[in-house]
Design a protein around this motif. Sequence first.
Motif, short mmCIF file in Angstrom:
data_model
loop_
_atom_site.label_atom_id
_atom_site.label_comp_id
_atom_site.label_asym_id
_atom_site.label_seq_id
_atom_site.Cartn_x
_atom_site.Cartn_y
_atom_site.Cartn_z
N VAL A 6 0.87 -1.17 0.00
CA VAL A 6 0.00 0.00 0.00
C VAL A 6 0.91 1.22 0.00
O VAL A 6 1.74 1.37 0.90
N GLU A 7 0.80 2.03 -1.02
CA GLU A 7 1.62 3.22 -1.11
C GLU A 7 0.73 4.45 -1.15
O GLU A 7 -0.32 4.43 -1.78
N GLY A 8 1.17 5.48 -0.48
CA GLY A 8 0.42 6.73 -0.48
C GLY A 8 1.07 7.75 -1.37
O GLY A 8 2.22 7.60 -1.79
N ASP A 9 0.36 8.79 -1.69
CA ASP A 9 0.88 9.89 -2.48
C ASP A 9 1.90 10.64 -1.64
O ASP A 9 1.58 11.15 -0.57
N SER A 10 3.12 10.71 -2.11
CA SER A 10 4.15 11.42 -1.35
C SER A 10 4.42 12.79 -1.95
O SER A 10 5.41 13.42 -1.63
N GLY A 11 3.56 13.28 -2.80
CA GLY A 11 3.76 14.55 -3.46
C GLY A 11 3.39 15.75 -2.62
O GLY A 11 2.74 16.68 -3.11
N ILE A 12 3.76 15.76 -1.36
CA ILE A 12 3.52 16.91 -0.50
C ILE A 12 4.83 17.34 0.11
O ILE A 12 5.80 16.59 0.13
N THR A 13 4.88 18.55 0.59
CA THR A 13 6.10 19.04 1.22
C THR A 13 5.81 19.49 2.64
O THR A 13 4.68 19.82 2.97
N LYS A 21 2.49 12.56 5.99
CA LYS A 21 1.42 11.56 5.94
C LYS A 21 1.47 10.61 7.12
O LYS A 21 0.89 9.53 7.09
N ALA A 22 2.15 10.99 8.19
CA ALA A 22 2.36 10.07 9.32
C ALA A 22 1.06 9.53 9.90
O ALA A 22 0.95 8.34 10.19
N LEU A 23 0.06 10.37 10.07
CA LEU A 23 -1.18 9.89 10.69
C LEU A 23 -1.99 9.03 9.74
O LEU A 23 -2.67 8.10 10.17
N GLU A 24 -1.90 9.29 8.42
CA GLU A 24 -2.56 8.41 7.45
C GLU A 24 -1.86 7.05 7.41
O GLU A 24 -2.52 6.01 7.33
N ILE A 25 -0.53 7.07 7.44
CA ILE A 25 0.23 5.82 7.47
C ILE A 25 -0.12 5.04 8.73
O ILE A 25 -0.31 3.82 8.69
N ASP A 26 -0.21 5.74 9.84
CA ASP A 26 -0.57 5.14 11.11
C ASP A 26 -1.91 4.41 11.00
O ASP A 26 -2.04 3.26 11.41
N GLN A 27 -2.91 5.06 10.44
CA GLN A 27 -4.24 4.45 10.35
C GLN A 27 -4.22 3.22 9.45
O GLN A 27 -4.80 2.19 9.78
N LYS A 28 -3.52 3.30 8.31
CA LYS A 28 -3.43 2.14 7.41
C LYS A 28 -2.69 0.98 8.08
O LYS A 28 -3.07 -0.17 7.92
N LYS A 65 7.76 15.10 15.61
CA LYS A 65 6.84 14.88 16.73
C LYS A 65 5.62 14.10 16.25
O LYS A 65 5.14 13.21 16.95
N THR A 66 5.14 14.40 15.05
CA THR A 66 3.99 13.69 14.51
C THR A 66 4.29 12.22 14.30
O THR A 66 3.46 11.35 14.60
#
Length: 133
Positions: A6-13, A21-28, A65-66
């Motif tokens: 499962v890969e998420g979109d990493s196109g953010i800065t 995306k730490a909290l989304e990764i956490d939930q997945k 911290k996140t």
Amino acid sequence: MLEEYVEGDSGITFNVQPKLKALEIDQKACDAILCGRFYQVHLNIPNGDMVGHISVVEASVVPCKTANDAVKGFNFVKQMILDAVDQVGGIFVVTVDHGNAADMVKMNKKGEPTLHKEGNVQILTSHTLQPVS
């Protein structure tokens, strides 16, 4: 199927979304741990690496911290990784890569920050040479 990726979109800065995306990764990860279909769940929370490459200490605090919060469970709104592992009687193993957020300035052989000719500290945006622990 032996594996599922499962890969998420990493196109953010970090400056747009400092928590990355730490909290989304956490939930997945929690969903995968609790679903009962997997013997192992591997995940990567890249916050410390991503912000380490920019070498801006102040900008690194929130992403790091996140990532810590996602693992340890300071956000009580949803299930956290350690709680999910505990619920299934699992084992939690943490590994790290090259630790960019932990080493953001170039150091000399004495362990002191290396300075530019102007006297400013030289930042380190490349991968560190520190051993992984």
